[in-house]
Design a protein around this motif. Sequence first.
Motif, short mmCIF file in Angstrom:
data_model
loop_
_atom_site.label_atom_id
_atom_site.label_comp_id
_atom_site.label_asym_id
_atom_site.label_seq_id
_atom_site.Cartn_x
_atom_site.Cartn_y
_atom_site.Cartn_z
N ARG A 265 48.29 14.37 -109.45
CA ARG A 265 47.73 15.59 -110.05
C ARG A 265 47.54 16.69 -109.00
N TYR A 266 47.22 16.27 -107.76
CA TYR A 266 47.09 17.26 -106.69
C TYR A 266 48.45 17.83 -106.32
N ARG A 267 49.45 16.96 -106.29
CA ARG A 267 50.80 17.44 -105.94
C ARG A 267 51.27 18.48 -106.95
N GLN A 268 51.00 18.23 -108.22
CA GLN A 268 51.41 19.18 -109.24
C GLN A 268 50.66 20.50 -109.11
N ARG A 269 49.38 20.41 -108.80
CA ARG A 269 48.59 21.64 -108.63
C ARG A 269 49.07 22.44 -107.42
N LEU A 270 49.46 21.73 -106.36
CA LEU A 270 49.91 22.42 -105.15
C LEU A 270 51.20 23.19 -105.39
N THR A 271 52.07 22.64 -106.23
CA THR A 271 53.35 23.32 -106.48
C THR A 271 53.18 24.59 -107.30
N THR A 272 52.07 24.69 -108.03
CA THR A 272 51.85 25.86 -108.88
C THR A 272 50.67 26.70 -108.42
N SER A 273 50.05 26.32 -107.30
CA SER A 273 48.85 27.02 -106.83
C SER A 273 49.18 28.46 -106.45
#
Length: 287
Positions: A265-273
Amino acid sequence: MGSRKKDRCKKSKHKKHKRSGDAGEAWEATKDRVRAHFLDGNTGPWAKSLAAQDAQSPRSAQNENGADPAEDAAASAQGGTATIAATRRGPDYSVPSSIDIVADPVLHALSIRRSISKVDPETPNDSDLLEIIRSISSVADHKALRPWRFLIIRGDDRHRLGDALDDAAGVVRKPGETNTKPLRAELLLALVSSPVEHDKVPEWEQHATAAGAGHLLELALWQAGWGVMWRSGNLTNTEPVRRLHRLDDHELLMGWFYIGAVPERYRQRLTTSTRPLPKPEQFLDTL
């Protein structure tokens, strides 16, 4: 970064820093050469040096208004405090940067690093940690005193840390209860600043070196694919906690690094942050 976004950035930068004729074209060519050397694997200073060799035309030492910086400095030195205050200009941002954060792997890693508060159970093994420590041993260190060390905390040792924290706080738990704070990761690394007596390196400077090693540790773990959170608190250097870590009187416990896999979930957030970095202007000034 997509090509369309890069094109917009280049147009915006060109519009902000107006240049005309041959000077503007020469600078754009220099930037392209620097970027090419970045992509070939050269670090920032080497890329600039190689680009300068390509251009075979050293940049003028004068300001855009024709003044010589050395002459400005001499004039200011003669003028006194009032004159210096009146003529101080602050940083000069009129020349666009040749640094490309996206192209340079070190700068890119620095710019995207994030602290991960909740990590997954998988951790680097002790051999991995050894290689990470090898890589951060290049930290700036006056007289190469190496005034820092790390302690590995895994398994039941985390419960021992919880007990020491409870002891320091005067907390008495019911049978079977435990302090869960040290259990937020399967692996903790404690950072100990261990200054030595030296007539040219004060203690505060050695603590700064230890803190630098901690920041490099975070970056190295991040670049290796691990999540990490540096935690401390008011109980960090209390007597029960210091005793658990076997600290000498002159040593300082600088907190714990909670390490583990980065949750998806963090990886996904980082890609769209879209969270921007702080504006760097607030950290840069002149005398």
